[in-house]
Design an enzyme around this catalytic site. Structure first.
Site, PDB file in Angstrom:
ATOM      1  N   ARG A   1      85.616  24.901 123.826  1.00 13.01           N
ATOM      2  CA  ARG A   1      85.489  26.310 123.634  1.00 13.01           C
ATOM      3  C   ARG A   1      84.661  26.667 122.104  1.00 13.01           C
ATOM      4  O   ARG A   1      85.219  27.365 121.313  1.00 13.01           O
ATOM      5  CB  ARG A   1      86.879  26.869 123.437  1.00 13.01           C
ATOM      6  CG  ARG A   1      87.645  26.698 124.702  1.00 13.01           C
ATOM      7  CD  ARG A   1      87.136  27.905 125.728  1.00 13.01           C
ATOM      8  NE  ARG A   1      87.684  27.381 126.978  1.00 13.01           N
ATOM      9  CZ  ARG A   1      87.290  26.200 127.853  1.00 13.01           C
ATOM     10  NH1 ARG A   1      86.266  25.684 127.555  1.00 13.01           N
ATOM     11  NH2 ARG A   1      88.063  26.165 128.963  1.00 13.01           N
TER      12      ARG A   1
ATOM     13  N   SER B   1      93.045  33.427 128.229  1.00  9.82           N
ATOM     14  CA  SER B   1      93.720  32.601 127.213  1.00  9.82           C
ATOM     15  C   SER B   1      93.677  33.069 125.763  1.00  9.82           C
ATOM     16  O   SER B   1      92.430  33.397 125.381  1.00  9.82           O
ATOM     17  CB  SER B   1      93.487  31.186 127.218  1.00  9.82           C
ATOM     18  OG  SER B   1      93.407  30.624 128.694  1.00  9.82           O
TER      19      SER B   1
ATOM     20  N   GLU C   1      91.473  32.412 120.645  1.00 14.99           N
ATOM     21  CA  GLU C   1      90.364  32.104 121.443  1.00 14.99           C
ATOM     22  C   GLU C   1      89.477  33.228 121.215  1.00 14.99           C
ATOM     23  O   GLU C   1      88.080  33.277 121.022  1.00 14.99           O
ATOM     24  CB  GLU C   1      90.426  31.414 122.885  1.00 14.99           C
ATOM     25  CG  GLU C   1      89.337  31.282 123.561  1.00 14.99           C
ATOM     26  CD  GLU C   1      89.747  30.973 125.109  1.00 14.99           C
ATOM     27  OE1 GLU C   1      90.475  29.906 125.156  1.00 14.99           O
ATOM     28  OE2 GLU C   1      88.983  31.636 125.767  1.00 14.99           O
TER      29      GLU C   1
HETATM   30  C1  LIG Z   1      91.239  37.433 132.781  1.00 18.26           C
HETATM   31  C2  LIG Z   1      90.261  36.675 131.757  1.00 18.26           C
HETATM   32  C3  LIG Z   1      90.041  35.243 132.139  1.00 18.26           C
HETATM   33  C4  LIG Z   1      89.471  34.317 131.400  1.00 18.26           C
HETATM   34  N1  LIG Z   1      89.286  33.208 131.765  1.00 18.26           N
HETATM   35  C5  LIG Z   1      88.331  32.309 130.986  1.00 18.26           C
HETATM   36  C6  LIG Z   1      88.358  30.982 131.191  1.00 18.26           C
HETATM   37  O1  LIG Z   1      88.973  30.289 132.363  1.00 18.26           O
HETATM   38  N2  LIG Z   1      87.385  30.006 130.409  1.00 18.26           N
HETATM   39  C7  LIG Z   1      86.837  30.609 129.484  1.00 18.26           C
HETATM   40  O2  LIG Z   1      86.320  29.977 128.698  1.00 18.26           O
HETATM   41  N3  LIG Z   1      87.144  32.152 129.107  1.00 18.26           N
HETATM   42  C8  LIG Z   1      87.692  32.845 129.913  1.00 18.26           C
HETATM   43  N4  LIG Z   1      87.830  34.132 129.593  1.00 18.26           N
HETATM   44  C9  LIG Z   1      87.390  34.627 128.182  1.00 18.26           C
HETATM   45  C10 LIG Z   1      85.993  35.254 128.599  1.00 18.26           C
HETATM   46  O3  LIG Z   1      85.714  35.687 129.923  1.00 18.26           O
HETATM   47  C11 LIG Z   1      84.988  34.499 128.213  1.00 18.26           C
HETATM   48  O4  LIG Z   1      84.785  33.997 126.902  1.00 18.26           O
HETATM   49  C12 LIG Z   1      83.339  35.003 128.476  1.00 18.26           C
HETATM   50  O5  LIG Z   1      82.419  34.477 128.243  1.00 18.26           O
HETATM   51  C13 LIG Z   1      83.168  36.387 127.483  1.00 18.26           C
HETATM   52  O6  LIG Z   1      82.063  37.002 128.006  1.00 18.26           O
HETATM   53  P1  LIG Z   1      81.610  38.520 127.600  1.00 18.26           P
HETATM   54  O7  LIG Z   1      80.347  38.796 127.952  1.00 18.26           O
HETATM   55  O8  LIG Z   1      82.840  39.380 127.997  1.00 18.26           O
HETATM   56  O9  LIG Z   1      81.853  38.449 125.891  1.00 18.26           O
HETATM   57  P2  LIG Z   1      82.326  39.579 125.078  1.00 18.26           P
HETATM   58  O10 LIG Z   1      83.716  39.700 124.878  1.00 18.26           O
HETATM   59  O11 LIG Z   1      81.407  40.816 125.021  1.00 18.26           O
HETATM   60  O12 LIG Z   1      81.932  38.710 123.675  1.00 18.26           O
HETATM   61  C14 LIG Z   1      82.555  37.787 123.080  1.00 18.26           C
HETATM   62  C15 LIG Z   1      81.576  37.038 121.903  1.00 18.26           C
HETATM   63  O13 LIG Z   1      80.297  36.702 122.374  1.00 18.26           O
HETATM   64  C16 LIG Z   1      79.373  37.409 121.531  1.00 18.26           C
HETATM   65  N5  LIG Z   1      78.226  37.777 122.318  1.00 18.26           N
HETATM   66  C17 LIG Z   1      78.398  38.369 123.602  1.00 18.26           C
HETATM   67  N6  LIG Z   1      77.201  38.528 124.216  1.00 18.26           N
HETATM   68  C18 LIG Z   1      76.327  37.748 123.313  1.00 18.26           C
HETATM   69  C19 LIG Z   1      74.826  37.290 123.307  1.00 18.26           C
HETATM   70  N7  LIG Z   1      74.037  37.824 124.386  1.00 18.26           N
HETATM   71  N8  LIG Z   1      74.224  36.801 122.253  1.00 18.26           N
HETATM   72  C20 LIG Z   1      75.171  36.474 121.250  1.00 18.26           C
HETATM   73  N9  LIG Z   1      76.449  36.613 121.175  1.00 18.26           N
HETATM   74  C21 LIG Z   1      77.041  37.180 122.357  1.00 18.26           C
HETATM   75  C22 LIG Z   1      80.226  38.647 121.112  1.00 18.26           C
HETATM   76  O14 LIG Z   1      79.583  39.011 120.007  1.00 18.26           O
HETATM   77  C23 LIG Z   1      81.562  38.073 120.899  1.00 18.26           C
HETATM   78  O15 LIG Z   1      81.661  37.361 119.725  1.00 18.26           O
HETATM   79  C24 LIG Z   1      88.762  34.908 130.214  1.00 18.26           C
HETATM   80  C25 LIG Z   1      88.890  36.328 129.977  1.00 18.26           C
HETATM   81  C26 LIG Z   1      89.742  37.075 130.844  1.00 18.26           C
HETATM   82  C27 LIG Z   1      89.899  38.626 130.592  1.00 18.26           C
END
Ligand SMILES: Cc1cc2nc3c(=O)[nH]c(=O)nc-3n(C[C@H](O)[C@H](O)[C@H](O)COP(=O)(O)OP(=O)(O)OC[C@H]3O[C@@H](n4cnc5c(N)ncnc54)[C@H](O)[C@@H]3O)c2cc1C
Length: 329
Positions: free
Chosen positions: A156, A227, A323
């Site tokens: 992570r 998580s 996380e």
């Molecule tokens: C129900 C649920 C289940 C999940 N299960 C998992 C799992 O099993 N495993 C896991 O690893 N994660 C899990 N996650 C966490 C999450 O889905 C991941 O971390 C996902 O990759 C976040 O993507 P996002 O586009 O929503 O990011 P955001 O929430 O929009 O951003 C997260 C971070 O990334 C940065 N960011 C976003 N896009 C960019 C970009 N293009 N360039 C630079 N920085 C950027 C943002 O500034 C922020 O710091 C889960 C979340 C939920 C709600």
């Protein structure tokens, strides 16, 4: 244009930023990012908002939302725009008969955020298949193509979580044809072996849904960031002080990864726990997820997270690391 982040994040908390810039192409993403950086204002790149807990006052923040989409395929190599939906991308690869990301089915969010915390689950992580990313570096605006070996991937973790700031515009993956590698963690979770990407996707989606880990508008347990804490990694010596029934995974370097969920449950915190009348609560299905039961504030989520950390530190002497990214706290 602007909108509250409570409408754009899965935790559904967060105030209204000063400005919301929606980038529908790679070039627009670069233009918006470099434009905001030139002003010196506080900024945030937002993908699907599934790993962000935003504060209630964001009046000083400019948010750049990645909505650039598109998948270019050349055999087993795929270049995917940052704003592409992660799970739709996984479905695309499975339909194409490719293996490499199917165990990451159902993870919400965007492709551009996947490398940020090296998303993982059931024995796969994106570090296994990402080959390169295009990155616009803050504050210089320099556009660089970074090789996977430069991304500092860990559990992570990546350079993007350790101070390397900027915007990822696209991500390139190298997948494989043929049979997927055997995924022990998935076999353990479902009690039998599955052997095609499509079967793995189906099983992972069902297993995740049962834990409230697939977004579902009718299930409050999914109004979360998944998580909330990473599984702590401790020395082997330290782990001997943790009861033997606690799940543990020996790491290649001899350290031991412990289950944050077990530590929380065994600190006296049950599933569904909340502080008084707070609208933030531990999920009723998974003790590692903090959820918004309806109308919670960012502060209520942060308060519950601090309480959990305090309980676990008192009981086990371990500091749980959040996380998700905490914005504006
Ligand atoms: C129900 C649920 C289940 C999940 N299960 C998992 C799992 O099993 N495993 C896991 O690893 N994660 C899990 N996650 C966490 C999450 O889905 C991941 O971390 C996902 O990759 C976040 O993507 P996002 O586009 O929503 O990011 P955001 O929430 O929009 O951003 C997260 C971070 O990334 C940065 N960011 C976003 N896009 C960019 C970009 N293009 N360039 C630079 N920085 C950027 C943002 O500034 C922020 O710091 C889960 C979340 C939920 C709600």
């Amino acid at each position: 244009m602007t909108r509250p982040l409570s409408e754009l994040t899965t935790m559904q908390v967060g105030g209204t930023p000063a400005e919301l810039l929606e980038a529908h192409s790679r070039d627009q993403l670069i233009e918006f990012a470099t434009g905001v950086w030139a002003t010196g204002e506080d900024w945030l790149v937002l993908g699907g908002g599934s790993n962000i807990v935003a504060a209630d006052d964001l009046s000083e923040l400019t948010v750049i939302r990645t909505l650039n989409r598109g998948i270019d395929r050349d055999g087993t190599r795929l270049r995917v725009q940052a704003g592409e939906n992660w799970d739709e991308f996984v479905a695309f690869t499975v339909d194409a008969g490719l293996t490499g990301v199917e165990a990451l089915s159902g993870i919400p969010g965007s492709v551009g955020a996947a490398p940020v915390q090296n998303i993982g689950g059931y024995g796969q992580e994106v570090a296994d298949t990402i080959t390169r990313v295009e990155f616009v570096e803050y504050p210089s605006g320099e556009i660089r193509v970074l090789e996977a070996s430069e991304l500092g991937f860990g559990y992570r973790d990546s350079i993007f979580k350790r101070g390397c700031q900027g915007v990822i515009t696209w991500v390139e993956f190298e997948l494989s044809e043929g049979s997927p590698a055997l995924l022990d963690r998935l076999t353990q979770a479902i009690g039998r072996e599955v052997s095609t990407p499509a079967e793995i996707r189906r099983e992972v989606l069902a297993t995740r849904a049962a834990k409230g880990m697939v977004l579902d508008a009718n299930d409050r347990d999914t109004f979360s960031c998944g998580s909330f804490f990473t599984n702590p990694i401790v020395s082997e010596g330290f782990s001997l002080g943790i009861p033997s029934e606690a799940p543990r995974w020996l790491q290649e370097d001899g350290s031991v990864k412990l289950s944050a969920a077990w530590l929380i449950e065994n600190s006296g915190l049950r599933k569904g726990f909340s502080l008084g009348a707070s609208k933030a609560a531990i999920s009723s299905k998974h003790s590692l997820a903090i959820t918004n039961r309806g109308g919670a504030s960012g502060e209520e989520v942060a308060e519950l997270a601090r309480f959990i950390q305090h309980q676990v530190a008192n009981r086990w002497g371990i500091n749980l690391e959040p996380e998700p990214n905490l914005i504006g706290f």
